[in-house]
Write a protein that holds these residues in place. Structure first.
Motif, PDB file in Angstrom:
ATOM      1  N   ASP A   7       0.843  -1.197   0.000  1.00 47.72           N
ATOM      2  CA  ASP A   7       0.000   0.000   0.000  1.00 47.72           C
ATOM      3  C   ASP A   7       0.878   1.247   0.000  1.00 47.72           C
ATOM      4  OD1 ASP A   7      -1.854   1.996   0.336  1.00 47.72           O
ATOM      5  OD2 ASP A   7      -2.741   1.164   2.152  1.00 47.72           O
ATOM      6  N   LEU A   8       0.905   1.934  -1.139  1.00 48.92           N
ATOM      7  CA  LEU A   8       1.695   3.158  -1.279  1.00 48.92           C
ATOM      8  C   LEU A   8       0.790   4.369  -1.496  1.00 48.92           C
ATOM      9  CD1 LEU A   8       4.584   1.755  -3.497  1.00 48.92           C
ATOM     10  CD2 LEU A   8       4.571   2.129  -1.027  1.00 48.92           C
ATOM     11  N   ARG A   9      -0.465   4.238  -1.105  1.00 50.12           N
ATOM     12  CA  ARG A   9      -1.406   5.351  -1.259  1.00 50.12           C
ATOM     13  C   ARG A   9      -0.972   6.514  -0.381  1.00 50.12           C
ATOM     14  NH1 ARG A   9      -6.610   1.595  -0.610  1.00 50.12           N
ATOM     15  NH2 ARG A   9      -5.208   0.819   0.979  1.00 50.12           N
ATOM     16  N   GLY A  10      -1.081   7.715  -0.939  1.00 56.75           N
ATOM     17  CA  GLY A  10      -0.712   8.923  -0.212  1.00 56.75           C
ATOM     18  C   GLY A  10       0.702   9.397  -0.496  1.00 56.75           C
ATOM     19  N   LEU A  11       1.526   8.557  -1.112  1.00 54.25           N
ATOM     20  CA  LEU A  11       2.893   8.957  -1.440  1.00 54.25           C
ATOM     21  C   LEU A  11       2.943   9.609  -2.814  1.00 54.25           C
ATOM     22  CD1 LEU A  11       4.882   5.825  -0.229  1.00 54.25           C
ATOM     23  CD2 LEU A  11       4.505   7.978   0.981  1.00 54.25           C
ATOM     24  N   LYS A  12       3.789  10.600  -2.958  1.00 51.73           N
ATOM     25  CA  LYS A  12       3.940  11.324  -4.221  1.00 51.73           C
ATOM     26  C   LYS A  12       5.214  10.903  -4.936  1.00 51.73           C
ATOM     27  CE  LYS A  12       0.337  13.960  -3.681  1.00 51.73           C
ATOM     28  NZ  LYS A  12      -0.841  13.617  -4.407  1.00 51.73           N
ATOM     29  N   CYS A  13       5.230  11.101  -6.243  1.00 58.91           N
ATOM     30  CA  CYS A  13       6.377  10.829  -7.096  1.00 58.91           C
ATOM     31  C   CYS A  13       7.628  11.506  -6.526  1.00 58.91           C
ATOM     32  CB  CYS A  13       6.089  11.361  -8.501  1.00 58.91           C
ATOM     33  SG  CYS A  13       7.339  10.955  -9.709  1.00 58.91           S
ATOM     34  N   PRO A  14       8.743  10.835  -6.455  1.00 55.56           N
ATOM     35  CA  PRO A  14       9.070   9.518  -7.021  1.00 55.56           C
ATOM     36  C   PRO A  14       8.968   8.367  -6.019  1.00 55.56           C
ATOM     37  CG  PRO A  14      11.108  10.552  -6.363  1.00 55.56           C
ATOM     38  CD  PRO A  14       9.968  11.515  -5.997  1.00 55.56           C
ATOM     39  N   LEU A  15       8.402   8.588  -4.834  1.00 63.45           N
ATOM     40  CA  LEU A  15       8.414   7.554  -3.791  1.00 63.45           C
ATOM     41  C   LEU A  15       7.749   6.235  -4.190  1.00 63.45           C
ATOM     42  CD1 LEU A  15       7.977   9.662  -0.545  1.00 63.45           C
ATOM     43  CD2 LEU A  15      10.025   8.518  -1.374  1.00 63.45           C
ATOM     44  N   PRO A  16       6.576   6.226  -4.845  1.00 59.20           N
ATOM     45  CA  PRO A  16       5.983   4.923  -5.179  1.00 59.20           C
ATOM     46  C   PRO A  16       6.891   4.029  -6.032  1.00 59.20           C
ATOM     47  CG  PRO A  16       4.321   6.617  -5.332  1.00 59.20           C
ATOM     48  CD  PRO A  16       5.643   7.324  -5.132  1.00 59.20           C
ATOM     49  N   ASP A  39      -0.755   8.178  -6.501  1.00 60.52           N
ATOM     50  CA  ASP A  39       0.057   9.100  -7.295  1.00 60.52           C
ATOM     51  C   ASP A  39      -0.340   9.010  -8.768  1.00 60.52           C
ATOM     52  OD1 ASP A  39       2.033  10.746  -8.327  1.00 60.52           O
ATOM     53  OD2 ASP A  39       3.601   9.227  -8.187  1.00 60.52           O
ATOM     54  N   PRO A  40      -0.788  10.122  -9.383  1.00 55.09           N
ATOM     55  CA  PRO A  40      -1.209  10.066 -10.783  1.00 55.09           C
ATOM     56  C   PRO A  40      -0.086   9.680 -11.747  1.00 55.09           C
ATOM     57  CG  PRO A  40      -1.333  12.330  -9.947  1.00 55.09           C
ATOM     58  CD  PRO A  40      -0.976  11.446  -8.798  1.00 55.09           C
ATOM     59  N   LEU A  41       1.160   9.965 -11.396  1.00 57.52           N
ATOM     60  CA  LEU A  41       2.277   9.625 -12.278  1.00 57.52           C
ATOM     61  C   LEU A  41       2.655   8.151 -12.223  1.00 57.52           C
ATOM     62  CD1 LEU A  41       4.557  12.746 -11.829  1.00 57.52           C
ATOM     63  CD2 LEU A  41       3.049  12.188 -13.734  1.00 57.52           C
ATOM     64  N   ALA A  42       2.133   7.422 -11.253  1.00 50.84           N
ATOM     65  CA  ALA A  42       2.435   5.996 -11.146  1.00 50.84           C
ATOM     66  C   ALA A  42       1.964   5.227 -12.379  1.00 50.84           C
ATOM     67  CB  ALA A  42       1.813   5.406  -9.884  1.00 50.84           C
ATOM     68  N   GLY A  43       0.919   5.717 -13.032  1.00 47.34           N
ATOM     69  CA  GLY A  43       0.418   5.076 -14.245  1.00 47.34           C
ATOM     70  C   GLY A  43       1.452   5.051 -15.360  1.00 47.34           C
ATOM     71  N   ILE A  44       2.417   5.938 -15.300  1.00 45.18           N
ATOM     72  CA  ILE A  44       3.526   5.980 -16.259  1.00 45.18           C
ATOM     73  C   ILE A  44       4.768   5.326 -15.643  1.00 45.18           C
ATOM     74  CG2 ILE A  44       5.100   7.521 -17.509  1.00 45.18           C
ATOM     75  CD1 ILE A  44       2.745   9.588 -17.472  1.00 45.18           C
TER      76      ILE A  44
END
Length: 74
Positions: A7-16, A39-44
Protein backbone atom coordinates in the motif's frame (compact mmCIF):
# COMPACT_ATOMS: atom_id res chain seq x y z
CA UNK A 1 1.41 -18.24 -4.80
CA UNK A 2 -0.71 -15.19 -4.02
CA UNK A 3 0.51 -11.66 -4.65
CA UNK A 4 1.95 -9.75 -1.73
CA UNK A 5 0.17 -6.42 -1.23
CA UNK A 6 2.02 -3.10 -0.95
CA UNK A 7 0.00 0.00 0.00
CA UNK A 8 1.69 3.16 -1.28
CA UNK A 9 -1.41 5.35 -1.26
CA UNK A 10 -0.71 8.92 -0.21
CA UNK A 11 2.89 8.96 -1.44
CA UNK A 12 3.94 11.32 -4.22
CA UNK A 13 6.38 10.83 -7.10
CA UNK A 14 9.07 9.52 -7.02
CA UNK A 15 8.41 7.55 -3.79
CA UNK A 16 5.98 4.92 -5.18
CA UNK A 17 8.37 3.78 -7.91
CA UNK A 18 11.43 3.91 -5.63
CA UNK A 19 9.71 1.90 -2.89
CA UNK A 20 8.34 -0.60 -5.43
CA UNK A 21 11.82 -1.15 -6.88
CA UNK A 22 13.30 -1.67 -3.39
CA UNK A 23 10.52 -4.10 -2.40
CA UNK A 24 10.93 -6.13 -5.60
CA UNK A 25 14.69 -6.47 -5.00
CA UNK A 26 13.92 -8.23 -1.70
CA UNK A 27 11.51 -10.72 -3.29
CA UNK A 28 12.39 -14.02 -5.02
CA UNK A 29 12.15 -14.29 -8.79
CA UNK A 30 8.62 -15.17 -9.91
CA UNK A 31 6.98 -13.63 -6.84
CA UNK A 32 4.03 -11.31 -7.40
CA UNK A 33 3.50 -7.89 -5.85
CA UNK A 34 0.23 -5.92 -5.86
CA UNK A 35 0.88 -2.18 -5.57
CA UNK A 36 -1.83 0.33 -4.65
CA UNK A 37 -1.04 4.01 -5.24
CA UNK A 38 -2.80 7.37 -5.44
CA UNK A 39 0.06 9.10 -7.29
CA UNK A 40 -1.21 10.07 -10.78
CA UNK A 41 2.28 9.62 -12.28
CA UNK A 42 2.44 6.00 -11.15
CA UNK A 43 0.42 5.08 -14.24
CA UNK A 44 3.53 5.98 -16.26
CA UNK A 45 6.30 5.26 -13.74
CA UNK A 46 5.40 1.71 -12.64
CA UNK A 47 5.06 0.28 -16.20
CA UNK A 48 8.36 2.00 -17.07
CA UNK A 49 10.03 0.42 -14.01
CA UNK A 50 8.78 -3.03 -15.07
CA UNK A 51 10.05 -2.55 -18.61
CA UNK A 52 13.48 -1.32 -17.47
CA UNK A 53 14.02 -3.92 -14.75
CA UNK A 54 12.60 -6.93 -16.62
CA UNK A 55 9.49 -7.53 -14.51
CA UNK A 56 6.11 -8.61 -15.96
CA UNK A 57 3.27 -6.15 -15.47
CA UNK A 58 0.32 -8.52 -15.10
CA UNK A 59 -2.32 -5.90 -14.31
CA UNK A 60 -2.55 -2.13 -14.52
CA UNK A 61 -5.90 -0.61 -13.66
CA UNK A 62 -7.43 2.60 -12.40
CA UNK A 63 -9.21 2.46 -9.08
CA UNK A 64 -11.53 4.98 -7.42
CA UNK A 65 -8.56 6.60 -5.69
CA UNK A 66 -5.63 5.88 -8.01
CA UNK A 67 -3.99 2.84 -9.58
CA UNK A 68 -3.47 -0.85 -8.88
CA UNK A 69 -0.64 -2.86 -10.39
CA UNK A 70 0.22 -6.54 -10.20
CA UNK A 71 3.88 -7.20 -10.96
CA UNK A 72 5.69 -10.52 -11.32
CA UNK A 73 9.37 -10.19 -10.51
CA UNK A 74 11.62 -11.16 -13.41
Amino acid sequence: MSAESYDLRGLKCPLPVLKTRRRLKEMPSGAELTVETTDPLAGIDIPHLCNEDGHALLLSERTETGHRFVIRKG
